[in-house]
Design a protein around this motif. Structure first.
Motif, PDB file in Angstrom:
ATOM      1  N   UNK A   1      57.682  13.014  56.645  1.00 45.13           N
ATOM      2  CA  UNK A   1      56.645  13.896  57.434  1.00 45.13           C
ATOM      3  C   UNK A   1      55.659  13.008  57.763  1.00 45.13           C
ATOM      4  N   UNK A   2      55.217  13.026  58.992  1.00 47.16           N
ATOM      5  CA  UNK A   2      54.134  12.263  59.532  1.00 47.16           C
ATOM      6  C   UNK A   2      52.849  12.687  59.037  1.00 47.16           C
ATOM      7  N   UNK A   3      52.160  11.777  58.875  1.00 49.26           N
ATOM      8  CA  UNK A   3      50.659  12.086  58.399  1.00 49.26           C
ATOM      9  C   UNK A   3      49.744  12.232  59.298  1.00 49.26           C
ATOM     10  N   UNK A   4      48.694  12.788  59.099  1.00 49.92           N
ATOM     11  CA  UNK A   4      47.653  13.022  60.073  1.00 49.92           C
ATOM     12  C   UNK A   4      46.438  13.915  59.636  1.00 49.92           C
ATOM     13  N   UNK A   5      45.473  14.103  60.465  1.00 49.76           N
ATOM     14  CA  UNK A   5      44.308  14.670  60.282  1.00 49.76           C
ATOM     15  C   UNK A   5      43.278  14.566  61.544  1.00 49.76           C
ATOM     16  N   UNK A   6      42.179  15.309  60.980  1.00 55.44           N
ATOM     17  CA  UNK A   6      41.206  15.329  62.043  1.00 55.44           C
ATOM     18  C   UNK A   6      39.876  15.099  61.589  1.00 55.44           C
ATOM     19  N   UNK A   7      38.771  15.068  62.377  1.00 52.56           N
ATOM     20  CA  UNK A   7      37.442  14.956  62.124  1.00 52.56           C
ATOM     21  C   UNK A   7      36.854  15.601  63.380  1.00 52.56           C
ATOM     22  N   UNK A   8      35.933  16.758  62.851  1.00 53.27           N
ATOM     23  CA  UNK A   8      35.044  17.349  63.942  1.00 53.27           C
ATOM     24  C   UNK A   8      33.718  16.526  63.851  1.00 53.27           C
ATOM     25  N   UNK A   9      33.475  16.316  65.093  1.00 49.89           N
ATOM     26  CA  UNK A   9      32.174  15.503  65.629  1.00 49.89           C
ATOM     27  C   UNK A   9      30.928  16.529  65.535  1.00 49.89           C
ATOM     28  N   UNK A  10      29.745  15.906  65.537  1.00 55.38           N
ATOM     29  CA  UNK A  10      28.491  16.655  65.606  1.00 55.38           C
ATOM     30  C   UNK A  10      28.482  17.583  66.838  1.00 55.38           C
ATOM     31  N   UNK A  11      28.997  16.751  67.886  1.00 54.86           N
ATOM     32  CA  UNK A  11      28.822  17.756  69.300  1.00 54.86           C
ATOM     33  C   UNK A  11      29.976  18.948  69.548  1.00 54.86           C
ATOM     34  N   UNK A  12      30.995  19.072  68.692  1.00 59.04           N
ATOM     35  CA  UNK A  12      31.909  19.880  68.618  1.00 59.04           C
ATOM     36  C   UNK A  12      33.300  19.557  68.991  1.00 59.04           C
ATOM     37  N   UNK A  13      33.499  18.486  69.460  1.00 58.11           N
ATOM     38  CA  UNK A  13      34.732  17.568  69.713  1.00 58.11           C
ATOM     39  C   UNK A  13      35.438  17.299  68.585  1.00 58.11           C
ATOM     40  N   UNK A  14      36.775  16.998  68.631  1.00 54.48           N
ATOM     41  CA  UNK A  14      37.376  16.416  67.444  1.00 54.48           C
ATOM     42  C   UNK A  14      37.947  15.018  67.771  1.00 54.48           C
ATOM     43  N   UNK A  15      38.459  14.199  66.683  1.00 56.96           N
ATOM     44  CA  UNK A  15      39.174  13.190  66.760  1.00 56.96           C
ATOM     45  C   UNK A  15      40.527  13.654  66.139  1.00 56.96           C
ATOM     46  N   UNK A  16      41.573  13.505  66.640  1.00 57.96           N
ATOM     47  CA  UNK A  16      42.823  13.733  66.007  1.00 57.96           C
ATOM     48  C   UNK A  16      43.504  12.408  65.615  1.00 57.96           C
ATOM     49  N   UNK A  70      36.019   3.797  61.015  1.00 55.81           N
ATOM     50  CA  UNK A  70      36.315   2.894  62.043  1.00 55.81           C
ATOM     51  C   UNK A  70      37.274   3.325  63.088  1.00 55.81           C
ATOM     52  N   UNK A  71      38.250   4.236  62.855  1.00 62.25           N
ATOM     53  CA  UNK A  71      39.166   4.819  64.012  1.00 62.25           C
ATOM     54  C   UNK A  71      38.175   5.681  64.723  1.00 62.25           C
ATOM     55  N   UNK A  72      37.268   6.353  64.185  1.00 63.35           N
ATOM     56  CA  UNK A  72      36.604   7.085  64.981  1.00 63.35           C
ATOM     57  C   UNK A  72      35.929   6.484  66.285  1.00 63.35           C
ATOM     58  N   UNK A  73      35.221   5.258  65.505  1.00 59.87           N
ATOM     59  CA  UNK A  73      34.369   4.142  66.645  1.00 59.87           C
ATOM     60  C   UNK A  73      35.316   3.860  67.530  1.00 59.87           C
TER      61      UNK A  73
END
Length: 108
Positions: A1-16, A70-73
């Motif tokens: 099963x593929x791994x994944x996740x997300x992070x919500x940024x302060x401005x409301x957008x997300x990084x998946x 680092x991925x978010x950057x």
């Protein structure tokens, strides 16, 4: 099963972040998977961006492998907000624009 996740940024957008099977014909690096990062307004839009590029069976179930700082950057500094890397464990490998991944899959 593929791994994944997300992070919500302060401005409301997300990084998946998703670990996906490597498309057939992929020439970059070893391994059967690639790590894809998408910046979007919300999780659903991030997945829609990938599906619109032809990656139809893309789902995010849970938050088991969220993006690292680092991925978010990396994805925030890319003009398209959509990048990938073949070697998941090698932080020295550069991030590539998604067009390079899709182009290599077309040459099969």
């Amino acid at each position: 099963m593929p791994g994944g996740g997300f992070a919500k940024l302060p401005g409301g957008s997300v990084i998946v972040a998703l670990s996906l099977p490597r498309p057939q014909g992929e020439e970059y690096g070893p391994g059967p998977r690639v790590r894809v990062l998408v910046h979007a307004a919300n999780r659903q839009r991030a997945l829609t961006r990938l599906r619109n590029l032809g990656l139809r069976a893309v789902y995010l179930r849970g938050n088991t492998e969220p993006p690292t700082p680092d991925e978010i950057t990396a994805v925030l500094h890319h003009p398209d907000g959509l990048v990938w890397r073949a070697t998941l464990d090698d932080d020295t490998e550069s991030w590539h624009p998604i067009a390079a991944l899709l182009r290599s899959a077309e040459h099969v």
